[in-house]
Write an enzyme that holds these catalytic residues in place. Structure first.
Site, PDB file in Angstrom:
ATOM      1  N   TYR A   1       0.832  -1.204   0.000  1.00  0.00           N
ATOM      2  CA  TYR A   1       0.000   0.000   0.000  1.00  0.00           C
ATOM      3  C   TYR A   1       0.870   1.258   0.000  1.00  0.00           C
ATOM      4  O   TYR A   1       0.647   2.185  -0.795  1.00  0.00           O
ATOM      5  CB  TYR A   1      -0.918   0.006   1.223  1.00  0.00           C
ATOM      6  CG  TYR A   1      -1.797   1.236   1.307  1.00  0.00           C
ATOM      7  CD1 TYR A   1      -2.969   1.319   0.566  1.00  0.00           C
ATOM      8  CD2 TYR A   1      -1.448   2.312   2.119  1.00  0.00           C
ATOM      9  CE1 TYR A   1      -3.780   2.455   0.632  1.00  0.00           C
ATOM     10  CE2 TYR A   1      -2.242   3.445   2.190  1.00  0.00           C
ATOM     11  CZ  TYR A   1      -3.404   3.509   1.445  1.00  0.00           C
ATOM     12  OH  TYR A   1      -4.192   4.637   1.499  1.00  0.00           O
TER      13      TYR A   1
ATOM     14  N   THR B   1     -12.281   4.891   8.400  1.00  0.00           N
ATOM     15  CA  THR B   1     -13.070   4.134   7.428  1.00  0.00           C
ATOM     16  C   THR B   1     -12.671   2.674   7.568  1.00  0.00           C
ATOM     17  O   THR B   1     -11.740   2.340   8.305  1.00  0.00           O
ATOM     18  CB  THR B   1     -12.787   4.592   5.981  1.00  0.00           C
ATOM     19  OG1 THR B   1     -11.431   4.244   5.641  1.00  0.00           O
ATOM     20  CG2 THR B   1     -12.983   6.096   5.826  1.00  0.00           C
TER      21      THR B   1
END
Length: 257
Positions: free
Chosen positions: A149, A184
């Site tokens: 990532y 989130t």
């Protein structure tokens, strides 16, 4: 003049928050999601925006998204490359190869193809602004388990800086959009209950809710910025102050509400 804005990955999380806040400020918003169900759910929440089913890893689908926005509103003033994912937090050699490929595919390859479609269209218009969403790793920070990532987000930063050079003289601008640490499922997934309890100590210092961050981001995007500029919610100065005042309890998960 009313701005026409396209948000990729606009059916959940920060993307949906941006769709909601941009529409609330009078923008004509077009967004996409990968499935008809996700777009339908977003439409129920923000009926004044227009949803399109599109997989942004498919360049032809991105072109159709661009064309749909132009057909509906005549142009695209702002495009936000928001779609992204994070795989399980694993050491590189322990990570599922399919998850590695999917992350690079969505976070980097799709962004490159989308940027190519968008910048070609905006150059033909003679105007427009492209915003690329940054994330952990964009500033060079390192963390075990986030190699893939972080590598994609570091590459997004290079891509954005390079594209800002390429569009000089075209009337088009390219920008970094940095939301900071936002609560989130992308932030909190793949933790055991024990790990999450520990992680929340940092999250409650540095993180913010979608509804806190996205109004500010929407204002900044609509206001525009110089070519190559970065709009960042969580600056180093703000993070420093947060740590200094960490004794003031924050609960960004709403568990004490």
């Amino acid at each position: 003049m009313t701005k026409v804005v396209v948000v990729t990955g606009g059916t959940r999380g920060i993307g949906l928050g941006l769709v909601r806040e941009l529409a609330a400020r009078g923008a004509q918003v077009v967004y996409c999601g990968r499935s008809a169900d996700s777009v339908k759910r977003a439409e129920e929440q923000v009926p004044q925006a227009f949803g399109v089913v599109a997989d942004v890893t498919d360049r032809a689908a991105v072109q159709r998204l661009w064309d749909a926005a132009v057909e509906r509103h005549g142009r695209v003033d702002i495009w936000i490359n928001n779609a992204g994912m994070s795989p399980a937090r694993r050491k590189l050699w322990e990570l599922d190869p399919a998850a590695l490929d999917a992350t690079v595919d969505l976070n980097l390859r799709a962004l490159l193809h989308a940027s190519a479609v968008v910048l070609a269209g905006m150059a033909a218009q003679g105007a427009g602004a492209l915003w690329n969403m940054e994330g952990f790793g964009s500033n060079g920070m390192l963390r075990p388990g986030l190699t893939v990532y972080g590598a994609t987000k570091r590459a997004v930063t290079y891509t954005t800086d390079s594209l800002a050079k390429e569009v000089e003289g075209t009337g088009v601008t390219v920008h970094h959009l940095s939301p900071g640490m936002v609560v989130t499922d992308l932030l909190t997934h793949d933790y055991t209950p024990e790990e999450l309890a520990q992680a929340k100590k940092i999250f409650n210092i540095l993180a913010d809710r979608v509804e806190t961050v996205t109004p500010w981001l929407a204002e900044k995007v609509l206001a525009g910025a110089k070519n190559g500029a970065r709009v960042a919610w969580l600056t180093r100065g703000k993070a420093f102050v947060r740590f200094l005042t960490a004794f003031r309890k924050r609960d960004v998960f709403g568990e004490d509400a």
